[in-house]
Design a protein around this motif. Structure first.
Motif, PDB file in Angstrom:
ATOM      1  N   ASP A 183      92.004  42.934  11.182  1.00 49.73           N
ATOM      2  CA  ASP A 183      92.451  44.052  12.023  1.00 49.73           C
ATOM      3  C   ASP A 183      92.129  43.689  13.386  1.00 49.73           C
ATOM      4  O   ASP A 183      92.943  44.068  14.240  1.00 49.73           O
ATOM      5  CB  ASP A 183      91.642  45.440  11.552  1.00 49.73           C
ATOM      6  CG  ASP A 183      91.826  46.457  12.171  1.00 49.73           C
ATOM      7  OD1 ASP A 183      93.053  46.893  12.238  1.00 49.73           O
ATOM      8  OD2 ASP A 183      91.111  46.975  13.004  1.00 49.73           O
ATOM      9  N   ARG A 184      91.122  43.069  13.714  1.00 52.85           N
ATOM     10  CA  ARG A 184      90.801  42.805  15.145  1.00 52.85           C
ATOM     11  C   ARG A 184      91.667  41.666  15.575  1.00 52.85           C
ATOM     12  O   ARG A 184      91.868  41.627  16.977  1.00 52.85           O
ATOM     13  CB  ARG A 184      89.136  42.398  15.255  1.00 52.85           C
ATOM     14  CG  ARG A 184      88.238  43.443  14.932  1.00 52.85           C
ATOM     15  CD  ARG A 184      86.658  43.096  15.346  1.00 52.85           C
ATOM     16  NE  ARG A 184      86.488  41.838  14.647  1.00 52.85           N
ATOM     17  CZ  ARG A 184      85.811  41.906  13.462  1.00 52.85           C
ATOM     18  NH1 ARG A 184      85.527  42.936  12.798  1.00 52.85           N
ATOM     19  NH2 ARG A 184      85.524  40.768  12.813  1.00 52.85           N
ATOM     20  N   THR A 185      92.274  40.936  15.048  1.00 50.69           N
ATOM     21  CA  THR A 185      92.899  39.939  15.350  1.00 50.69           C
ATOM     22  C   THR A 185      94.483  39.791  15.158  1.00 50.69           C
ATOM     23  O   THR A 185      95.023  40.503  16.121  1.00 50.69           O
ATOM     24  CB  THR A 185      92.586  38.460  14.775  1.00 50.69           C
ATOM     25  OG1 THR A 185      92.474  38.605  13.433  1.00 50.69           O
ATOM     26  CG2 THR A 185      91.025  38.323  15.393  1.00 50.69           C
TER      27      THR A 185
ATOM     28  N   GLU B 284      95.912  43.900  15.030  1.00 47.63           N
ATOM     29  CA  GLU B 284      95.773  44.399  16.481  1.00 47.63           C
ATOM     30  C   GLU B 284      96.838  43.876  17.195  1.00 47.63           C
ATOM     31  O   GLU B 284      97.458  44.734  18.204  1.00 47.63           O
ATOM     32  CB  GLU B 284      94.371  44.074  16.987  1.00 47.63           C
ATOM     33  CG  GLU B 284      94.188  44.501  18.415  1.00 47.63           C
ATOM     34  CD  GLU B 284      94.004  45.957  18.567  1.00 47.63           C
ATOM     35  OE1 GLU B 284      94.103  46.553  19.727  1.00 47.63           O
ATOM     36  OE2 GLU B 284      93.909  46.760  17.569  1.00 47.63           O
TER      37      GLU B 284
ATOM     38  N   TYR C 243     100.395  45.348  15.979  1.00 42.75           N
ATOM     39  CA  TYR C 243     100.563  46.721  16.320  1.00 42.75           C
ATOM     40  C   TYR C 243     100.376  47.242  17.587  1.00 42.75           C
ATOM     41  O   TYR C 243     101.272  47.741  17.940  1.00 42.75           O
ATOM     42  CB  TYR C 243      99.190  47.253  15.676  1.00 42.75           C
ATOM     43  CG  TYR C 243      99.109  48.944  15.748  1.00 42.75           C
ATOM     44  CD1 TYR C 243      99.894  49.632  14.954  1.00 42.75           C
ATOM     45  CD2 TYR C 243      98.620  49.470  16.903  1.00 42.75           C
ATOM     46  CE1 TYR C 243      99.973  50.953  14.801  1.00 42.75           C
ATOM     47  CE2 TYR C 243      98.393  51.024  16.866  1.00 42.75           C
ATOM     48  CZ  TYR C 243      99.317  51.792  16.215  1.00 42.75           C
ATOM     49  OH  TYR C 243      99.114  53.188  15.917  1.00 42.75           O
ATOM     50  N   ARG C 244      99.591  46.390  18.485  1.00 43.55           N
ATOM     51  CA  ARG C 244      99.518  47.068  19.973  1.00 43.55           C
ATOM     52  C   ARG C 244     100.496  46.278  20.916  1.00 43.55           C
ATOM     53  O   ARG C 244     101.197  46.758  21.983  1.00 43.55           O
ATOM     54  CB  ARG C 244      98.090  47.056  20.332  1.00 43.55           C
ATOM     55  CG  ARG C 244      97.710  47.911  21.668  1.00 43.55           C
ATOM     56  CD  ARG C 244      96.398  47.898  21.620  1.00 43.55           C
ATOM     57  NE  ARG C 244      95.569  48.557  20.637  1.00 43.55           N
ATOM     58  CZ  ARG C 244      95.751  49.902  20.261  1.00 43.55           C
ATOM     59  NH1 ARG C 244      96.133  50.638  21.005  1.00 43.55           N
ATOM     60  NH2 ARG C 244      95.015  50.300  19.275  1.00 43.55           N
TER      61      ARG C 244
ATOM     62  N   LYS D 289      97.262  50.679  10.164  1.00 40.97           N
ATOM     63  CA  LYS D 289      96.473  50.682  11.316  1.00 40.97           C
ATOM     64  C   LYS D 289      96.804  52.082  12.197  1.00 40.97           C
ATOM     65  O   LYS D 289      95.993  52.400  13.049  1.00 40.97           O
ATOM     66  CB  LYS D 289      97.331  49.610  12.267  1.00 40.97           C
ATOM     67  CG  LYS D 289      96.762  49.209  13.492  1.00 40.97           C
ATOM     68  CD  LYS D 289      95.387  48.701  13.560  1.00 40.97           C
ATOM     69  CE  LYS D 289      94.933  48.256  15.136  1.00 40.97           C
ATOM     70  NZ  LYS D 289      93.539  47.750  15.092  1.00 40.97           N
TER      71      LYS D 289
ATOM     72  N   GLU E   6      93.581  54.242  13.868  1.00 44.13           N
ATOM     73  CA  GLU E   6      93.902  54.176  15.364  1.00 44.13           C
ATOM     74  C   GLU E   6      94.126  55.520  15.950  1.00 44.13           C
ATOM     75  O   GLU E   6      93.743  55.872  16.697  1.00 44.13           O
ATOM     76  CB  GLU E   6      94.765  53.040  15.950  1.00 44.13           C
ATOM     77  CG  GLU E   6      94.226  51.815  15.801  1.00 44.13           C
ATOM     78  CD  GLU E   6      93.103  51.280  16.464  1.00 44.13           C
ATOM     79  OE1 GLU E   6      92.923  51.911  17.657  1.00 44.13           O
ATOM     80  OE2 GLU E   6      92.094  50.404  15.823  1.00 44.13           O
TER      81      GLU E   6
END
Length: 258
Positions: free
Chosen positions: A13-15, A18, A21-22, A60, A64
């Motif tokens: 999720d952090r790598t 993320e 998605y962002r 995600k 978020e």
């Protein structure tokens, strides 16, 4: 209980997720408040792409954007068991074998969010020329599961996945030789080898959660025995998602900029 790993899921999720998605898909989300904050609910979405990124983006979005972030479980077909490594990763990030007993336990006993793609493989095998044309939603098994669990159904629309991993053709000979469920021809696969399956194009993602459907008001568990009602509701949900996809596409000015 389901083999989920906070460590593995958190790292991904952090790598990877993320980033996509962002920054890569630049996802925009509508109607996130339609996802229940506590009770069990079935998230029902369209599905597409050579290696579909839609499930990860929907999960995600809930983590978020939702005021009460919740984990999302994804029902996956049994053929994933035939892929070493990948079959071990799927349960660690929330994948659960698509079996009615598993779905009922998640929805009714544990009050969880469960994501289903009624199109199944038919959705992921679609060619680019057939993009955003929903395939048949099976025999309505997802509706029956939600009714038996007296859970809400949240129809969901995803725009962007069709262009991020478009399929231009299939090679049956190579499918048989490799043992893959299908051997797609995409802008990056097989040209870049296995990594080509993750070679997504930067299409703009838009995710829309529609008004939830209360299955209790439709008769709940007792009504699940009515096959005609189950299939009718499944087709109505399919039509609702298809209509919203057309609307979202009509409003989109650019595949890449939204």
């Amino acid at each position: 209980d389901w083999g989920r790993s906070e460590r593995v899921e958190g790292f991904m999720d952090r790598t990877l997720i993320e980033f996509f998605y962002r920054y890569w898909f630049r996802a925009e989300v509508e109607g996130i408040d339609n996802v229940p904050s506590e009770s069990g609910a079935l998230i029902v979405s369209n599905h597409a792409g050579a290696l579909p990124p839609d499930a990860a983006m929907i999960a995600k979005a809930i983590r978020e954007e939702h005021p009460n972030p919740r984990p999302l479980y994804l029902t996956v077909e049994h053929f994933f068991k035939g892929y070493p490594g990948f079959s071990m990763l799927i349960p660690k990030v929330g994948g659960v074998a698509a079996h009615p007993a598993n779905v009922h336990r998640l929805l009714y006993d544990e009050r969880q969010l469960v994501l289903v793609f009624p199109e199944g493989r038919k959705g992921t095998e679609k060619l680019y020329r057939d993009r955003y044309r929903l395939r048949r939603f099976g025999r309505g098994g997802f509706v029956e599961a939600a009714m038996r669990a007296e859970a809400q159904i949240v129809p969901t629309c995803v725009v962007g996945a069709e262009e991020s991993a478009p399929i231009f053709g299939h090679v049956d000979v190579l499918r048989k030789l490799t043992g893959l469920i299908y051997f797609p021809i995409t802008p990056t696969f097989p040209w870049l080898g296995p990594f080509g399956m993750l070679g997504y194009l930067p299409a703009k993602f838009k995710i829309r959660f529609l008004e939830p459907i209360d299955t209790v008001g439709l008769g709940g568990a007792e009504a699940a025995e009515d096959k005609a009602l189950v299939q009718t509701l499944a087709q109505e949900i399919r039509a609702q998602i298809q209509e919203n996809l057309h609307e979202m596409l009509a409003m989109r000015k650019s595949v890449w900029l939204g």
